[in-house]
Design a protein around this motif. Structure first.
Motif, PDB file in Angstrom:
ATOM      1  N   ALA A 200      -0.271   6.860   3.793  1.00 11.75           N
ATOM      2  CA  ALA A 200      -1.207   7.983   3.689  1.00 11.75           C
ATOM      3  C   ALA A 200      -0.997   9.024   4.779  1.00 11.75           C
ATOM      4  CB  ALA A 200      -2.652   7.473   3.740  1.00 11.75           C
TER       5      ALA A 200
ATOM      6  N   GLU B 234      -2.651   2.799   3.137  1.00 12.49           N
ATOM      7  CA  GLU B 234      -3.857   2.629   2.330  1.00 12.49           C
ATOM      8  C   GLU B 234      -3.609   1.567   1.256  1.00 12.49           C
ATOM      9  OE1 GLU B 234      -7.044   5.264  -0.294  1.00 12.49           O
ATOM     10  OE2 GLU B 234      -5.241   6.199   0.536  1.00 12.49           O
ATOM     11  N   LYS B 235      -4.418   0.519   1.293  1.00 15.59           N
ATOM     12  CA  LYS B 235      -4.307  -0.563   0.314  1.00 15.59           C
ATOM     13  C   LYS B 235      -5.319  -0.337  -0.804  1.00 15.59           C
ATOM     14  CE  LYS B 235      -5.122  -4.776  -1.533  1.00 15.59           C
ATOM     15  NZ  LYS B 235      -6.309  -5.192  -2.321  1.00 15.59           N
ATOM     16  N   SER B 236      -4.861  -0.283  -2.040  1.00 15.40           N
ATOM     17  CA  SER B 236      -5.748  -0.044  -3.171  1.00 15.40           C
ATOM     18  C   SER B 236      -6.324  -1.357  -3.693  1.00 15.40           C
ATOM     19  CB  SER B 236      -4.985   0.662  -4.299  1.00 15.40           C
ATOM     20  OG  SER B 236      -4.023  -0.221  -4.861  1.00 15.40           O
TER      21      SER B 236
ATOM     22  N   ILE C 221      -7.745   0.335   4.776  1.00 13.62           N
ATOM     23  CA  ILE C 221      -6.564   0.918   5.387  1.00 13.62           C
ATOM     24  C   ILE C 221      -6.138   0.118   6.615  1.00 13.62           C
ATOM     25  CG2 ILE C 221      -7.048   3.266   4.589  1.00 13.62           C
ATOM     26  CD1 ILE C 221      -8.088   3.927   7.344  1.00 13.62           C
TER      27      ILE C 221
ATOM     28  N   VAL D 229      -4.109   0.978  10.110  1.00 16.13           N
ATOM     29  CA  VAL D 229      -3.584   2.039  10.969  1.00 16.13           C
ATOM     30  C   VAL D 229      -2.755   1.385  12.064  1.00 16.13           C
ATOM     31  CG1 VAL D 229      -4.139   4.034  12.390  1.00 16.13           C
ATOM     32  CG2 VAL D 229      -5.677   3.379  10.530  1.00 16.13           C
TER      33      VAL D 229
ATOM     34  N   GLU E 263     -14.741   5.865   8.504  1.00 13.96           N
ATOM     35  CA  GLU E 263     -13.918   5.494   9.651  1.00 13.96           C
ATOM     36  C   GLU E 263     -14.764   5.083  10.846  1.00 13.96           C
ATOM     37  OE1 GLU E 263     -10.195   7.273  12.281  1.00 13.96           O
ATOM     38  OE2 GLU E 263     -10.772   8.204  10.388  1.00 13.96           O
TER      39      GLU E 263
ATOM     40  N   GLY F  29       0.807  -1.221   0.000  1.00 14.31           N
ATOM     41  CA  GLY F  29       0.000   0.000   0.000  1.00 14.31           C
ATOM     42  C   GLY F  29       0.832   1.257   0.000  1.00 14.31           C
TER      43      GLY F  29
ATOM     44  N   ASN G 117     -13.144   4.474   1.673  1.00 14.11           N
ATOM     45  CA  ASN G 117     -12.341   4.972   2.785  1.00 14.11           C
ATOM     46  C   ASN G 117     -12.044   6.470   2.701  1.00 14.11           C
ATOM     47  OD1 ASN G 117     -11.002   1.838   2.572  1.00 14.11           O
ATOM     48  ND2 ASN G 117     -11.629   2.604   4.582  1.00 14.11           N
TER      49      ASN G 117
ATOM     50  N   VAL H  84      -0.597   5.363   8.786  1.00 12.57           N
ATOM     51  CA  VAL H  84      -1.761   4.895   8.032  1.00 12.57           C
ATOM     52  C   VAL H  84      -1.293   4.395   6.671  1.00 12.57           C
ATOM     53  CG1 VAL H  84      -4.001   5.495   7.050  1.00 12.57           C
ATOM     54  CG2 VAL H  84      -3.263   6.550   9.200  1.00 12.57           C
TER      55      VAL H  84
END
Length: 206
Positions: free
Chosen positions: A68, A86-88, A173, A175, A122, A65, A116, A84
């Protein structure tokens, strides 16, 4: 099959394969269903990810990812460093242990699968909080599913070696709440693969 397809996607792959066979049999949109089958295979691909280093202080990325956010935050009353990731949709979704660790607690909450990038996601999306320990050091990971995830997959495991798989996230995501003194070796916007270096724990925290 390790190194080929994540087992969490077997049902989806079989279903899309059956649709492809039926489309070929009846001559109904075979090209469309071929593309769907190929995309399903690609979505659940599971190439091997070896740990960047065997240093016991190393902190590895738990998923493919983009970084972010990196900031100071508060987690359950403690000052922490928050990262954080973020995985697409097109990234590999296998979740991997960021270090040799023990999972002390898993707190799951079922919810929606909103994008997201929506602020409300969230609070409403399906998520899990993993409270972990590595040596004497404690940290946590919050995993929030995104719009292309129909389920958040987590294995029932307690002890994990660095880079070992423990679940699957279609998109969303991760975290990480880390000790404040953790040395971070990445920057916002950087793209990582699971098992690559995020940083190092402070030796005194261990």
């Amino acid at each position: 099959m390790t190194g080929y397809i994540a087992r969490y996607g077997y049902k989806c792959i079989v279903f899309s394969g059956i649709l492809l066979l039926l489309s070929l049999l009846f001559g109904f949109l075979p090209l469309f269903f071929t593309v769907i089958f190929i995309l399903t295979l690609y979505f659940f691909r599971d190439p091997e990810r070896l740990p960047y280093t065997d240093d016991e202080l190393a902190l590895l990325s738990p998923i493919d990812g983009n970084i972010a956010d990196i900031s100071l935050s508060n987690f359950e009353g403690d000052d922490v460093t928050k990262i954080v990731i973020e995985k697409s949709f097109f990234g590999v979704g296998s979740l991997r242990a960021p270090c040799d660790m023990q999972i002390l607690d898993i707190r799951r909450r079922h919810g929606l699968f909103l994008c997201n990038h929506m602020k409300i996601s969230e609070a409403l999306n399906e998520r899990a909080l993993l409270v972990c320990q590595s040596g004497s050091l404690k940290f946590a990971m919050r995993i929030i599913a995104g719009v292309f995830s129909k389920r958040l997959f987590l294995d029932r495991v307690q002890n994990l070696k660095a880079a070992r798989k423990f679940g699957f996230l279609g998109c969303g995501i991760v975290v990480m709440f880390l000790p404040k003194d953790t040395k971070i070796c990445v920057s916002v916007g950087e793209k990582l693969k699971a098992g690559e270096l995020l940083g190092y724990f402070d030796k005194k925290d261990r």
